[in-house]
Scaffold this motif. Structure first.
Motif, PDB file in Angstrom:
ATOM      1  N   TYR A 118      -7.832   7.590   6.194  1.00  0.00           N
ATOM      2  CA  TYR A 118      -6.953   6.427   6.309  1.00  0.00           C
ATOM      3  C   TYR A 118      -6.739   6.016   7.758  1.00  0.00           C
ATOM      4  N   LEU A 166       0.898  11.098  11.797  1.00  0.00           N
ATOM      5  CA  LEU A 166       0.284  10.384  10.672  1.00  0.00           C
ATOM      6  C   LEU A 166       1.257   9.437   9.983  1.00  0.00           C
ATOM      7  N   PHE A 167       2.498   9.905   9.770  1.00  0.00           N
ATOM      8  CA  PHE A 167       3.398   9.174   8.887  1.00  0.00           C
ATOM      9  C   PHE A 167       4.708   8.772   9.554  1.00  0.00           C
ATOM     10  N   GLN A 186       0.852  -1.191   0.000  1.00  0.00           N
ATOM     11  CA  GLN A 186       0.000   0.000   0.000  1.00  0.00           C
ATOM     12  C   GLN A 186       0.888   1.243   0.000  1.00  0.00           C
ATOM     13  N   THR A 202       7.209   5.670   8.491  1.00  0.00           N
ATOM     14  CA  THR A 202       6.945   5.148   7.143  1.00  0.00           C
ATOM     15  C   THR A 202       8.025   5.635   6.183  1.00  0.00           C
ATOM     16  N   ARG A 235      -6.237  11.869   8.075  1.00  0.00           N
ATOM     17  CA  ARG A 235      -6.380  11.101   9.316  1.00  0.00           C
ATOM     18  C   ARG A 235      -7.713  10.347   9.336  1.00  0.00           C
ATOM     19  N   HIS A 242      -7.779   3.485   9.313  1.00  0.00           N
ATOM     20  CA  HIS A 242      -7.516   2.053   9.476  1.00  0.00           C
ATOM     21  C   HIS A 242      -6.586   1.525   8.379  1.00  0.00           C
ATOM     22  N   GLN A 243      -5.825   2.420   7.765  1.00  0.00           N
ATOM     23  CA  GLN A 243      -4.953   2.024   6.660  1.00  0.00           C
ATOM     24  C   GLN A 243      -3.490   2.171   7.078  1.00  0.00           C
ATOM     25  N   ARG A 244      -2.694   1.135   6.832  1.00  0.00           N
ATOM     26  CA  ARG A 244      -1.258   1.229   7.079  1.00  0.00           C
ATOM     27  C   ARG A 244      -0.547   1.291   5.732  1.00  0.00           C
ATOM     28  N   PHE A 245       0.350   2.265   5.593  1.00  0.00           N
ATOM     29  CA  PHE A 245       1.078   2.405   4.345  1.00  0.00           C
ATOM     30  C   PHE A 245       2.474   1.789   4.481  1.00  0.00           C
ATOM     31  N   ASP A 246       2.893   1.101   3.406  1.00  0.00           N
ATOM     32  CA  ASP A 246       4.237   0.528   3.370  1.00  0.00           C
ATOM     33  C   ASP A 246       5.255   1.555   2.904  1.00  0.00           C
TER      34      ASP A 246
END
Length: 824
Positions: free
Chosen positions: A108, A133-134, A47, A137, A105, A110-114
């Protein structure tokens, strides 16, 4: 090495041969079993958040995004891209970024970014500031103009590509292609990006032997570029760099649009720094390539997703370049393509039957033509298909996808038709521009999908509302255009009434009642004098006049509006020169210590006597400075003049102070404390004798940045005063948080204090609160002795107003510690 020439017209020769094969391949792919992609395939894909600094349609960022989307390589599967646009060209302020942070916020949660891919400085700066937020990452950036370390600081897991244009090679190439060149003109914007571009130009020129004469044209806008270009000799090369508005009150054009604008106004060779400018008037050269940048950014992202640490991937400090040239420009300028550098890509070269690389496509094309000619039935079917396709393309080009209404490209045709019909009926044509009020707030609150639903509902309501001979256009965003024929003032008044009644009923979207208002701007003309551009310009100007009230209102364009907008433009255009020439004067208004009977301080107030417009009220030219981006220069001008004029008062036994107003741009500019310290040191002005006045509203943006800036100012010894206290969002919390020293009670509470018990209670409460917080209090707008005495009885010792003195030139206060008897 042979040159590589890519001809844009080659598709005409190859296309028909490849169409059948491509269609068959697509059908086979579509028919492939879907079972190979299991239910968990989507979940296993990485993601990636792609954060773009500007807006869809910005060519540089669009091409980087295209390069990212190509992905390629043999690494991990192509990730799921979540693309978001910051739109910082239209909304550069911190308030927009705070809303974006809240939006991301929530969206996303419930979203985790790679991984995060950022494009241009604003996006990287936003991510670097949003640890909550980030944080943690990995980030791969592109398009950074300066030193990325100044943005990311010590944040780990960051790598990327810097945007550095290799102007040296383009200069050498241009000079070799035009050996008689004697002059070089570099057109750059009047902003920080322009300053960086000029530094790059000077660095590149330093690497070349002395040669042509060099001129830097620093352009706030392009309105006078054509006249200047006409005056240049024929042995001149023009370099166009950066984004510049066509007019002072318009948003900047994209770099390729600036190139096209300049090319249309000169026959001289024009060069630029972006590959998208080739084909828009630029000759070519070694150019920044957004597509290649996106591809390289994707390659770096793949390495990180494969497990490599970002710290092991060094910054790419040279932007990927494309060696491009426009054949049409070379032909126009008489440049032989044999003189181009090896490996050049040539655009727009016409196909030739004598080129060996086209021989096979030409034979295939001939066979296809013969086959088509042999079958009349196929020709008939094909002609019908093409006609339908052309009709569909024309409809798509002239109609809006969301509403189905004609779009702005279809407006000229509608106006011409309306003019022809009105001429036959001896009628006039009215053009009404409709813009929803505070539509951005709806998008920010409910999301863009909800905003689209309102726009679609608005279009449907307009369809039911319009009369039989009226035409509708979705002009863009939340704007619509109504074209209506009319005969006589009574019919025009009826149209106004219909417009104002259009929003009497709220919209119901997803079961939710949404009250919406709109601003209407109206312009009209007889059919024989119908100028579409003038009608649109006048209606748009009138609409923004109506938007000031933020309620449903129809404003008809008239000379009064034209005079005001012309005056605003004249003020904004004259302001930079007025600041540079010292036309801005500083007046002092005393602040009286009514207990000691002496002058406690002076407030510095800017005054401008325009050579043509006369005395311009401060709110008018301060607003013009803010909207045109010159408020920082105005503040520095007033501050330096005020300090110089105040120096004689340093020896006064009354120890008065100097108060200077600063703007929200100064507080959030970041460089203001350092500039102030340098100014005070150069003038010999003690920091503890300076008070900076800020308004309450400017403290309600980025609280952390405001607090840091005020802390730096306090550390220098400067005191902070809250001006117009009580008119904004007053609270003891921010008085304590920002550690101010003085509050100035707004004149609105003093005006009726002698007769208003309510105002008396408010003033007493403010004085009591200030005493508890050890703050000094000044009352503004004291105009009578009765007001002054009443305020003294309440404990307000420091007072300012016309009862003591109006603002006077600073020189008139030299050596004075007390007011003249007549004034006191």
């Amino acid at each position: 090495m042979p040159r590589t020439f890519v001809h844009l017209h080659a598709w005409r020769l190859r296309g028909l041969i490849r169409t059948t094969a491509c269609a068959a391949a697509c059908m086979l792919i579509a028919a492939a079993p879907a079972s190979q992609a299991g239910p968990g395939a989507q979940a296993a894909r990485p993601q990636v958040l792609v954060l773009m600094s500007y807006h869809p349609g910005h060519s540089w960022e669009d091409r980087i995004l295209a390069g990212l989307n190509e992905w390629g390589g043999n690494g991990p599967a192509k990730p799921v891209f979540h693309t978001e646009w910051m739109d910082t060209k239209r909304y550069p302020g911190m308030e927009q970024r705070q809303r974006l942070a809240r939006y991301l916020r929530d969206k996303y949660a419930h979203q985790r970014f790679d991984l995060i891919a950022t494009v241009d400085d604003n996006a990287l700066e936003f991510v670097a500031r949003q640890d909550a937020l980030f944080g943690g990452t990995p980030v791969v950036f592109s398009g950074i103009n300066g030193d990325p370390a100044q943005i990311v600081g010590d944040r780990p897991k960051v790598t990327g590509i810097l945007e550095r244009f290799d102007l040296t090679r383009t200069l050498r190439t241009a000079l070799s292609l035009h050996p008689g060149t004697r002059h070089l003109v570099f057109i750059t914007p009047q902003d920080e990006t322009g300053a960086e571009l000029r530094n790059g130009v000077d660095t590149a020129l330093a690497l070349l032997p002395p040669g042509p004469q060099v001129e830097h044209w620093i352009a706030p806008d392009l309105s006078r570029i054509g006249e200047r270009l006409q005056q240049q000799p024929r042995d001149t090369l023009v370099f166009v760099l950066g984004s510049i508005p066509a007019q002072a009150d318009q948003p900047p054009l994209e770099p390729e649009e600036v190139t096209a604008f300049v090319h249309e106004r000169t026959a001289l060779p024009v060069y630029s720094d972006l590959d998208t400018s080739v084909g828009r008037g630029a000759v070519g050269g070694y150019l920044n390539s957004g597509l290649e940048t996106g591809r390289l950014q994707a390659a770096m992202a793949r390495r990180i997703l494969e497990g490599q640490a970002p710290s092991q991937i060094p910054y790419v400090r040279e932007t990927p370049l494309a060696l491009l040239f426009d054949y049409q420009q070379l032909h126009r300028l008489g440049v032989n393509t044999r003189h181009l550098p090896e490996g050049s890509t040539l655009l727009n070269e016409p196909a030739s039957i004598f080129d060996s690389e086209y021989r096979q496509p030409l034979i295939g094309f001939s066979l296809v033509v013969l086959l088509l000619l042999a079958s009349v039935a196929i020709l008939v079917i094909r002609s019908r298909v093409l006609a339908e396709r052309q009709q569909a393309l024309h409809y798509q080009a002239t109609h809006d996808d969301l509403t189905g209404l004609p779009n702005r490209q279809g407006l000229p045709e509608l106006l011409q038709q309306a003019a022809r019909n009105a001429a036959g009926e001896q009628e006039h044509v009215a053009l009404v521009m409709l813009g929803l009020n505070r539509f951005k707030l709806i998008n920010d609150t409910y999301g863009h999908a909800f905003g689209d639903a309102i726009v679609a509902a608005m279009a449907e309501r307009l369809r039911r509302w319009r009369a039989q001979r009226e035409a509708l256009v979705r002009f863009g965003g939340d704007s619509f255009v109504i074209v209506s024929p009319f005969r006589g003032e009574q019919a025009l008044e009826h149209l106004r009434a219909r417009c104002e009644a259009l929003f009497s009923t709220p919209f119901v979207i997803n079961g939710q009642r949404i009250p919406v208002t709109a601003a209407f701007g109206m312009s009209s003309a007889p059919p024989n004098a119908l100028d579409p551009e003038r009608l649109l310009r006048e209606a748009d100007t009138a609409m923004y006049e109506a938007k000031r009230n933020r309620r449903t209102q129809v404003v008809t364009f008239d000379r009064r509006i034209h005079v005001r907008t012309t005056r605003q433009f004249q003020i904004e255009a004259s302001l930079p020169d007025a600041i540079a020439r010292g036309e801005i004067e500083v007046y002092f208004q005393p602040i009286l210590d009514t207990t000691r009977g002496c002058i406690a301080g002076f407030e510095a107030l800017a005054r401008w006597q325009h050579p043509e417009l006369g005395a311009i009220p401060p709110p008018e030219f301060i607003r013009a400075a803010t909207e045109s981006g010159h408020i920082g220069a105005l503040t520095q001008c007033v501050l330096r003049k005020a300090c110089l004029d105040f120096l004689p008062h340093l020896a006064s036994p009354a120890q008065p102070y100097l108060a200077v107003n600063v703007s929200v741009s100064d507080i959030y500019g970041g460089e203001f404390p350092a500039q102030l310290a340098k100014t005070l040191a150069s003038l010999g002005m003690p920091a503890n004798r300076l008070v900076l006045e800020v308004t309450e509203d400017m403290l309600l943006g980025d609280e952390q940045l405001a607090a840091e800036t005020l802390a730096q100012l306090r550390a220098q010894g400067v005191r902070i005063a809250i001006d117009d206290f009580g008119t904004g969002y007053s609270s003891m919390g921010y008085l304590s948080h920002y550690q101010v020293h003085i509050i100035k009670i707004d004149r609105s509470f003093v005006r009726n204090i002698a007769t208003s018990p309510q105002d008396q209670k408010i003033v007493r409460a403010i004085i009591s609160m200030a005493a508890d917080l050890d703050l000094s209090v000044i009352t503004e707008g004291v105009e009578t002795q009765e007001q002054s005495a009443l305020l003294r009885s309440m404990g307000c010792v420091l007072q300012q107003g016309y009862v003591f003195s109006r603002p006077q030139p600073a020189a008139q206060w030299a050596g004075m510690t007390r007011l003249p008897a007549a004034a006191g």
